[in-house]
Design an enzyme around this catalytic site. Sequence first.
Site, PDB file in Angstrom:
ATOM      1  N   CYS A   1      22.389  73.634  24.050  1.00  0.00           N
ATOM      2  CA  CYS A   1      22.093  72.618  24.994  1.00  0.00           C
ATOM      3  C   CYS A   1      21.643  72.975  26.628  1.00  0.00           C
ATOM      4  O   CYS A   1      20.705  72.207  27.283  1.00  0.00           O
ATOM      5  CB  CYS A   1      23.181  71.711  25.108  1.00  0.00           C
TER       6      CYS A   1
ATOM      7  N   GLU B   1      24.015  65.968  23.992  1.00  0.00           N
ATOM      8  CA  GLU B   1      23.433  66.352  25.281  1.00  0.00           C
ATOM      9  C   GLU B   1      21.891  66.218  24.904  1.00  0.00           C
ATOM     10  O   GLU B   1      21.015  65.791  25.430  1.00  0.00           O
ATOM     11  CB  GLU B   1      23.479  67.377  25.936  1.00  0.00           C
TER      12      GLU B   1
ATOM     13  N   GLU C   1      26.605  64.354  13.518  1.00  0.00           N
ATOM     14  CA  GLU C   1      26.750  65.482  12.691  1.00  0.00           C
ATOM     15  C   GLU C   1      25.931  65.215  11.137  1.00  0.00           C
ATOM     16  O   GLU C   1      25.483  64.069  10.978  1.00  0.00           O
ATOM     17  CB  GLU C   1      28.336  65.579  12.412  1.00  0.00           C
TER      18      GLU C   1
ATOM     19  N   CYS D   1      23.804  67.907  19.060  1.00  0.00           N
ATOM     20  CA  CYS D   1      24.689  67.749  20.191  1.00  0.00           C
ATOM     21  C   CYS D   1      24.437  66.289  20.974  1.00  0.00           C
ATOM     22  O   CYS D   1      23.178  65.997  20.994  1.00  0.00           O
ATOM     23  CB  CYS D   1      24.848  68.747  21.266  1.00  0.00           C
TER      24      CYS D   1
HETATM   25  N1  THU Z   1      28.803  69.312  20.566  1.00  0.00           N
HETATM   26  C1  THU Z   1      28.057  68.798  21.322  1.00  0.00           C
HETATM   27  O1  THU Z   1      27.614  67.427  21.072  1.00  0.00           O
HETATM   28  N2  THU Z   1      27.689  69.244  22.804  1.00  0.00           N
HETATM   29  C2  THU Z   1      27.937  70.383  23.224  1.00  0.00           C
HETATM   30  O2  THU Z   1      27.536  70.950  24.183  1.00  0.00           O
HETATM   31  C3  THU Z   1      29.046  71.031  22.222  1.00  0.00           C
HETATM   32  C4  THU Z   1      29.340  70.646  21.209  1.00  0.00           C
HETATM   33  C5  THU Z   1      29.136  68.703  19.271  1.00  0.00           C
HETATM   34  C6  THU Z   1      28.706  69.394  18.051  1.00  0.00           C
HETATM   35  C7  THU Z   1      29.544  68.982  16.944  1.00  0.00           C
HETATM   36  O3  THU Z   1      29.207  67.816  16.661  1.00  0.00           O
HETATM   37  C8  THU Z   1      31.027  68.874  17.623  1.00  0.00           C
HETATM   38  O4  THU Z   1      30.712  68.720  19.121  1.00  0.00           O
HETATM   39  C9  THU Z   1      31.987  69.901  17.465  1.00  0.00           C
HETATM   40  O5  THU Z   1      31.412  71.226  17.717  1.00  0.00           O
END
Ligand code: THU
Length: 131
Positions: free
Chosen positions: A89, A56, A45, A54
């Site tokens: 993703c 993935e 983040e 994300c």
């Molecule tokens: N997030 C992911 O890493 N992968 C996903 O497919 C859905 C969301 C993360 C983004 C953010 O850092 C946190 O989850 C909350 O949305």
Amino acid sequence: MKKLEELIQIALDNKENSYSPYSHFRVSAVVETKDGHIFKGVNIENASYPVAICGERSALAGAVSAGYKDFARIIITGDSKDTYPCGVCRQFMAEFFDQDTEIVIANSKTDYKTYTMEELLPHSFSKKDLG
Ligand code: THU
């Protein structure tokens, strides 16, 4: 190729590398290439919230950057029960995954579900559309 349980454990352990000080929601992904290489990713983040990546896409970016584009499977695990990949993703994975690539949504070594790309993103826009 590693055992599925082993890959799931790697993904679970890797959750601790998540950089998620804003959402406090950790996501970890592990991709295994068809020739057995492993790449790990986490969500990362940023104080400028939309800049986050994300887990993935983080894992896939590492693999593609190292020269690997053929994937046998991806393990995805997060802080919710059954953490499914977001729409962005899914589109990102669809660029590289074929009909044999397994997408494993894991809660633990014994609690997981396996999907194909087609199941998670049917009727997708892809390179085939661009001719
Ligand atoms: N997030 C992911 O890493 N992968 C996903 O497919 C859905 C969301 C993360 C983004 C953010 O850092 C946190 O989850 C909350 O949305």
